[in-house]
Scaffold this motif. Structure first.
Motif, PDB file in Angstrom:
ATOM      1  N   HIS A  63       1.003  -0.950  -0.032  1.00 45.74           N
ATOM      2  CA  HIS A  63      -0.210   0.249   0.498  1.00 45.74           C
ATOM      3  C   HIS A  63       0.822   1.206   0.267  1.00 45.74           C
ATOM      4  CE1 HIS A  63      -3.405   3.072   0.737  1.00 45.74           C
ATOM      5  NE2 HIS A  63      -2.787   3.168   2.683  1.00 45.74           N
ATOM      6  N   ARG A  64       2.002   1.412   0.944  1.00 45.37           N
ATOM      7  CA  ARG A  64       2.933   2.183   1.164  1.00 45.37           C
ATOM      8  C   ARG A  64       3.887   2.558  -0.041  1.00 45.37           C
ATOM      9  NH1 ARG A  64       6.510   3.236   5.972  1.00 45.37           N
ATOM     10  NH2 ARG A  64       6.850   4.899   4.469  1.00 45.37           N
ATOM     11  N   ASP A  65       3.839   1.248  -1.473  1.00 47.29           N
ATOM     12  CA  ASP A  65       4.731   1.636  -2.746  1.00 47.29           C
ATOM     13  C   ASP A  65       3.213   1.895  -3.354  1.00 47.29           C
ATOM     14  OD1 ASP A  65       6.891   0.902  -1.739  1.00 47.29           O
ATOM     15  OD2 ASP A  65       6.347  -1.661  -1.916  1.00 47.29           O
ATOM     16  N   THR A  66       2.620   1.724  -3.071  1.00 46.99           N
ATOM     17  CA  THR A  66       1.388   2.540  -4.806  1.00 46.99           C
ATOM     18  C   THR A  66       1.669   4.117  -3.719  1.00 46.99           C
ATOM     19  OG1 THR A  66       0.394   0.059  -4.386  1.00 46.99           O
ATOM     20  CG2 THR A  66      -0.734   2.282  -5.468  1.00 46.99           C
ATOM     21  N   ILE A  67       1.652   4.432  -2.982  1.00 49.18           N
ATOM     22  CA  ILE A  67       1.065   5.871  -2.357  1.00 49.18           C
ATOM     23  C   ILE A  67       2.017   6.133  -2.677  1.00 49.18           C
ATOM     24  CG2 ILE A  67       0.495   7.534  -1.074  1.00 49.18           C
ATOM     25  CD1 ILE A  67      -1.205   5.423   0.723  1.00 49.18           C
ATOM     26  N   ALA A  68       3.553   5.914  -2.508  1.00 48.51           N
ATOM     27  CA  ALA A  68       5.037   6.740  -2.636  1.00 48.51           C
ATOM     28  C   ALA A  68       4.782   6.684  -4.638  1.00 48.51           C
ATOM     29  CB  ALA A  68       5.912   5.765  -1.902  1.00 48.51           C
ATOM     30  N   GLY A  69       5.001   5.365  -5.396  1.00 45.47           N
ATOM     31  CA  GLY A  69       4.024   5.902  -7.060  1.00 45.47           C
ATOM     32  C   GLY A  69       3.849   6.607  -7.337  1.00 45.47           C
ATOM     33  N   ASP A  70       2.465   6.910  -7.079  1.00 45.88           N
ATOM     34  CA  ASP A  70       1.062   8.182  -6.945  1.00 45.88           C
ATOM     35  C   ASP A  70       1.958   9.179  -6.751  1.00 45.88           C
ATOM     36  OD1 ASP A  70      -0.307   6.110  -8.257  1.00 45.88           O
ATOM     37  OD2 ASP A  70      -1.438   6.606  -5.993  1.00 45.88           O
ATOM     38  N   SER A  74       2.848  11.678  -9.427  1.00 41.44           N
ATOM     39  CA  SER A  74       2.648  13.099  -9.749  1.00 41.44           C
ATOM     40  C   SER A  74       3.720  14.225  -9.882  1.00 41.44           C
ATOM     41  CB  SER A  74       1.549  13.525  -7.748  1.00 41.44           C
ATOM     42  OG  SER A  74       1.228  14.868  -8.480  1.00 41.44           O
ATOM     43  N   ALA A  75       4.781  14.435  -9.084  1.00 36.89           N
ATOM     44  CA  ALA A  75       5.786  15.229  -9.638  1.00 36.89           C
ATOM     45  C   ALA A  75       6.074  15.227 -10.283  1.00 36.89           C
ATOM     46  CB  ALA A  75       6.611  15.114  -8.275  1.00 36.89           C
ATOM     47  N   ILE A  76       6.605  14.499 -10.683  1.00 37.35           N
ATOM     48  CA  ILE A  76       7.524  14.090 -12.324  1.00 37.35           C
ATOM     49  C   ILE A  76       5.850  14.986 -13.714  1.00 37.35           C
ATOM     50  CG2 ILE A  76       7.560  12.936 -14.310  1.00 37.35           C
ATOM     51  CD1 ILE A  76       9.987  12.377 -12.497  1.00 37.35           C
ATOM     52  N   GLY A  77       4.657  15.258 -13.124  1.00 42.03           N
ATOM     53  CA  GLY A  77       4.222  15.957 -14.089  1.00 42.03           C
ATOM     54  C   GLY A  77       4.439  16.961 -13.623  1.00 42.03           C
ATOM     55  N   GLU A  78       4.378  17.346 -12.403  1.00 39.81           N
ATOM     56  CA  GLU A  78       5.019  18.377 -12.259  1.00 39.81           C
ATOM     57  C   GLU A  78       5.879  19.418 -12.889  1.00 39.81           C
ATOM     58  OE1 GLU A  78       2.617  20.729 -11.037  1.00 39.81           O
ATOM     59  OE2 GLU A  78       1.672  19.365 -10.032  1.00 39.81           O
ATOM     60  N   LEU A  79       6.896  18.644 -13.190  1.00 41.59           N
ATOM     61  CA  LEU A  79       8.050  18.952 -13.331  1.00 41.59           C
ATOM     62  C   LEU A  79       8.402  19.342 -15.306  1.00 41.59           C
ATOM     63  CD1 LEU A  79      11.115  19.270 -13.264  1.00 41.59           C
ATOM     64  CD2 LEU A  79      12.004  16.823 -13.588  1.00 41.59           C
ATOM     65  N   LYS A  80       7.345  18.482 -15.492  1.00 43.56           N
ATOM     66  CA  LYS A  80       7.057  18.590 -16.852  1.00 43.56           C
ATOM     67  C   LYS A  80       6.437  19.978 -17.394  1.00 43.56           C
ATOM     68  CE  LYS A  80       7.214  13.673 -18.370  1.00 43.56           C
ATOM     69  NZ  LYS A  80       6.666  12.177 -18.711  1.00 43.56           N
ATOM     70  N   GLN A  81       5.785  19.679 -16.736  1.00 44.25           N
ATOM     71  CA  GLN A  81       4.523  21.345 -17.260  1.00 44.25           C
ATOM     72  C   GLN A  81       5.458  22.240 -16.417  1.00 44.25           C
ATOM     73  OE1 GLN A  81       0.801  21.037 -14.464  1.00 44.25           O
ATOM     74  NE2 GLN A  81       0.493  19.026 -16.047  1.00 44.25           N
ATOM     75  N   LYS A  82       7.341  22.606 -16.206  1.00 48.56           N
ATOM     76  CA  LYS A  82       7.571  23.009 -15.574  1.00 48.56           C
ATOM     77  C   LYS A  82       7.104  23.861 -14.710  1.00 48.56           C
ATOM     78  CE  LYS A  82       9.129  24.133 -19.882  1.00 48.56           C
ATOM     79  NZ  LYS A  82       9.785  24.928 -21.311  1.00 48.56           N
ATOM     80  N   ASN A  83       5.795  23.638 -13.471  1.00 46.43           N
ATOM     81  CA  ASN A  83       5.965  24.296 -12.108  1.00 46.43           C
ATOM     82  C   ASN A  83       6.947  23.372 -11.573  1.00 46.43           C
ATOM     83  OD1 ASN A  83       4.481  24.627 -10.528  1.00 46.43           O
ATOM     84  ND2 ASN A  83       2.132  23.403 -10.064  1.00 46.43           N
ATOM     85  N   TYR A  84       8.245  24.346 -11.491  1.00 48.11           N
ATOM     86  CA  TYR A  84       8.805  23.869 -10.921  1.00 48.11           C
ATOM     87  C   TYR A  84       9.083  23.515  -8.591  1.00 48.11           C
ATOM     88  CZ  TYR A  84      11.510  24.096 -15.186  1.00 48.11           C
ATOM     89  OH  TYR A  84      11.322  23.448 -16.917  1.00 48.11           O
TER      90      TYR A  84
END
Length: 243
Positions: A63-70, A74-84
């Motif tokens: 369960h913790r692995d799943t949450i950490a992966g999500d 999510s942070a990768i998405g922010e990085l791609k959108q340049k929301n640094y």
């Protein structure tokens, strides 16, 4: 007509008194259970509880692995959108919360990338320096060292940049040849002409079919040196690299 006689073994009274082995075993087991019933119940309960605890921990970790992966994606998405700013906050929190998980370690690598994109070179350097000791994947390790080399160059610390590129060059993989060329280039820029010539010649010997071979030969010519025997001829025979 002949009569068939059946001979029966006569069982002595002593033999009749001897208990059957299976019956004795059952009787002994029953006696043990009766005398130690409470201990058996407690021991059985402990085994069951330990099993239930192990299963519970296993599913909790999943369960913790799943949450950490999500959180990581999510942070990768922010990085791609340049929301640094948001990406930095997310990666930093994930690295703090999950230092033992792979996504928690990788968070420091991407945290360095986010800081670099914003021009925060010192923070980018610190994030990558904290990541490389835990890097298990050679590709990510080599990329981290390459990024550190770029950061040190931008900070004007050429010796440290050369060291970072040398670390990347020591790791087999797609980043290796580029890192080797960076080491040779920085040697030349710092006035180490002999070291640069040796590095370039070693590159041509190790990678005779590299796409950068003609560039390396030209760099050697600028340093007043010649390529190893056969390298120049091979460069003439091979088609020029696509630009």
């Amino acid at each position: 007509m002949a009569t068939t006689r059946t001979h029966h073994k006569k069982i002595s009274r002593k033999e009749l008194k001897q208990p059957d082995e299976f019956q004795s075993f059952v009787a002994n087991a029953q006696e043990f259970l009766f005398n130690n019933l409470q201990q058996v119940i407690v021991s059985g309960s402990i085994v069951l509880a330990a099993g239930a605890l192990a299963v519970g921990i296993y599913y909790y970790e999943i369960h913790r692995d799943t949450i950490a992966g999500d959180r990581f994606y999510s942070a990768i998405g922010e990085l791609k959108q340049k929301n640094y700013n948001q990406a930095e906050a997310d990666f930093e929190k994930l690295a703090e919360d999950e230092p033992g998980r792979e996504v928690g370690k990788l968070a420091r690598f991407y945290l360095g990338s986010a800081y670099f994109q914003e021009g925060q070179l010192e923070k980018a350097r610190d994030a990558l320096v904290s990541y490389v000791p835990d890097a298990k994947d050679d590709l990510f390790a080599s990329m981290a060292y390459e990024d550190l080399g770029v950061i040190y160059e931008k900070m004007g610390e050429l010796k440290k940049a050369q060291g970072a590129y040398a670390q990347a060059a020591a790791i087999p993989g797609p980043e290796q040849t580029r890192a080797e060329l960076q080491v040779a280039r920085l040697m030349a820029e710092q006035g180490d002409q002999a070291g640069a010539i040796k590095a370039y010649q070693s590159f041509l010997t190790s990678h005779p079919f590299a796409q950068d071979r003609q560039t390396v030969i030209e760099a050697l010519a600028n340093l007043g040196a010649t390529p190893p025997a056969g390298s120049a001829a091979m460069a003439q025979l091979m088609p020029p690299p696509k630009r």
